[in-house]
Design a protein around this motif. Structure first.
Motif, short mmCIF file in Angstrom:
data_model
loop_
_atom_site.label_atom_id
_atom_site.label_comp_id
_atom_site.label_asym_id
_atom_site.label_seq_id
_atom_site.Cartn_x
_atom_site.Cartn_y
_atom_site.Cartn_z
N SER A 145 0.85 -1.21 0.00
CA SER A 145 0.00 0.00 0.00
C SER A 145 0.88 1.25 0.00
N GLN A 146 1.99 1.19 0.77
CA GLN A 146 2.87 2.37 0.81
C GLN A 146 3.43 2.68 -0.58
N VAL A 147 3.89 1.59 -1.27
CA VAL A 147 4.48 1.80 -2.60
C VAL A 147 3.40 2.26 -3.58
N ALA A 201 7.93 -2.55 -5.96
CA ALA A 201 8.23 -2.61 -4.52
C ALA A 201 9.45 -3.49 -4.27
N MET A 202 9.57 -4.61 -5.00
CA MET A 202 10.72 -5.50 -4.82
C MET A 202 12.02 -4.75 -5.10
N LEU A 203 12.02 -3.98 -6.21
CA LEU A 203 13.24 -3.26 -6.58
C LEU A 203 13.53 -2.12 -5.61
N LYS A 204 12.49 -1.45 -5.19
CA LYS A 204 12.69 -0.29 -4.30
C LYS A 204 13.11 -0.72 -2.90
N LEU A 205 12.50 -1.81 -2.41
CA LEU A 205 12.74 -2.21 -1.01
C LEU A 205 13.77 -3.32 -0.88
N GLY A 206 14.25 -3.84 -2.03
CA GLY A 206 15.27 -4.90 -1.99
C GLY A 206 14.72 -6.23 -1.53
N ILE A 207 13.53 -6.58 -2.00
CA ILE A 207 12.90 -7.86 -1.62
C ILE A 207 13.07 -8.83 -2.78
N ASP A 208 13.69 -10.00 -2.50
CA ASP A 208 13.99 -10.89 -3.63
C ASP A 208 12.96 -11.99 -3.85
#
Ligand code: FA5
Length: 343
Positions: free
Chosen positions: A114-116, A320-327
């Motif tokens: 939701s934040q992203v 969100a994965m790219l911005k927050l570094g979630i793989d």
């Protein structure tokens, strides 16, 4: 066991517990502890009796003594905690310290997706877009037909669809593009909207989830060009990822846009070298886009000789994965208490 010794011990314990309950100050509590549990205290005297008992009875009485000691110690500790925090168990005689901090309630926060999503929308709102919504339970016409994907069109295979049982012609929307149709039907043109929402596909791996979020964009006017689309998405990428983001446009195909493109962002996990997350391509696809196909405009009673426009569909989880570094996309939906509070 000598009944006398056992009874005397029971009496000692019940008197001790009563005294422990009624004690009012820490000093009084400590002196009571010495009297009850000290080296020369009442319990020590009871332990001394042990030696006077016949051997076969010592075991049971010894056990009773140990239980009495543990019980008194437990009450002593509880009372000590109570007196130290100023919280007397008996409210009528309590000294209540109202200046003590209360227990903090756990504050909730918006989910990282939701934040992203909010961040994405804020960038487009700045560019003059407004927000539109459409239903998640969609009909075949809006999800496929009006988007130039007729029955038996091979493009329907691009998206594995969840159809709704016992409701022919209804499905969980596979993308947010049907909102383009609904907006043009409802508002006509010119129009400039972004439409966020959940979409569903039969997909499941580190970068694909069966339920995920997209933000659709639609701009229709009399002088809209492919260059305008590239400029818009370039502005968005720089705002979202920062000025150094490595973004590439790739020619692609969608039945509802012509020409079409896909946009990839350089994988932050391997810095473009190739890894499990980007499937060794060095880039992660984040959106599809293109110039709205004349057949789509016609389906919405918009004259394609007079109006043109572009559309795009962003994958919120990928961004969100790219911005927050979630793989692994699945982490967003496991809602683990050690994962969510990081954001
Ligand atoms: C579409 O869904 C088109 N409707 C996008 C579009 C809109 C094109 C308007 C042209 C004009 P695609 O299937 O490529 O396209 O999905 C768009 C984005 O959603 C992808 O780039 C990816 O970021 C994301 N995405 C796709 N499938 C999944 C999935 N299973 N899990 C998470 N994200 C996904």
């Amino acid at each position: 066991m000598q009944p006398e010794a056992s009874e005397r011990l029971e009496e000692l314990v019940s008197r001790a517990l009563e005294e422990l309950e009624n004690v009012k100050t820490i000093e009084a509590l400590d002196s009571l502890k010495t009297r009850l549990l000290g080296r020369k205290g009442l319990l020590a005297e009871a332990f001394a009796c042990l030696r006077t008992l016949p051997e076969d009875r010592r075991g049971r009485f010894g056990k009773q003594l140990n239980e009495a000691k543990a019980c008194m110690l437990e009450r002593y500790e509880a009372k000590k905690r109570q007196l130290e925090t100023g919280q007397n168990a008996n409210p009528s005689s309590s000294v209540l310290d109202v200046s003590l901090p209360g227990p903090l309630p756990q504050a909730g926060k918006a989910h990282p997706i939701s934040q992203v999503q909010d961040e994405i929308l804020a960038i487009f709102l700045q560019m003059g877009y407004s927000v539109a919504k459409g239903p998640e339970l969609e009909d075949d016409y809006h999800n496929f037909e009006a988007l130039n994907i007729p029955k038996h069109h091979p493009a329907r295979d691009m998206q594995d669809t969840f159809f709704v049982q016992n409701a022919e012609g209804f499905l969980l929307r596979t993308h947010t593009s049907p909102v383009q149709i609904r907006v043009m039907e409802r508002l006509g043109v010119p129009v400039q909207v972004v439409a966020p929402g959940r979409v569903y596909r039969r997909d499941f791996d580190p970068t694909h989830s069966p339920m995920f979020h997209q933000v659709e964009g639609l701009m229709i006017d009399k002088d809209v060009s492919f260059a305008g689309l590239i400029g818009t998405l370039d502005f968005f990428s720089k705002r979202f990822f920062g000025p150094d983001a490595a973004v590439r446009f790739r020619p692609s195909y969608f039945p509802f846009t012509e020409p079409s493109a896909e946009v990839d962002v350089r994988c932050i996990f391997c810095k473009g070298e190739g890894c499990r997350v980007c499937k060794n391509s060095g880039y992660l696809e984040v959106l599809g886009c293109g110039m709205v196909h004349p057949a789509v405009l016609e389906a919405c009673r918009v004259d394609p000789d007079e109006w043109q426009g572009f559309a795009f569909g962003l994958g919120v989880e990928r961004l969100a994965m790219l911005k927050l570094g979630i793989d692994d996309i699945r982490l967003f939906y496991e809602n683990h208490p050690s994962f969510l509070p990081q954001f």
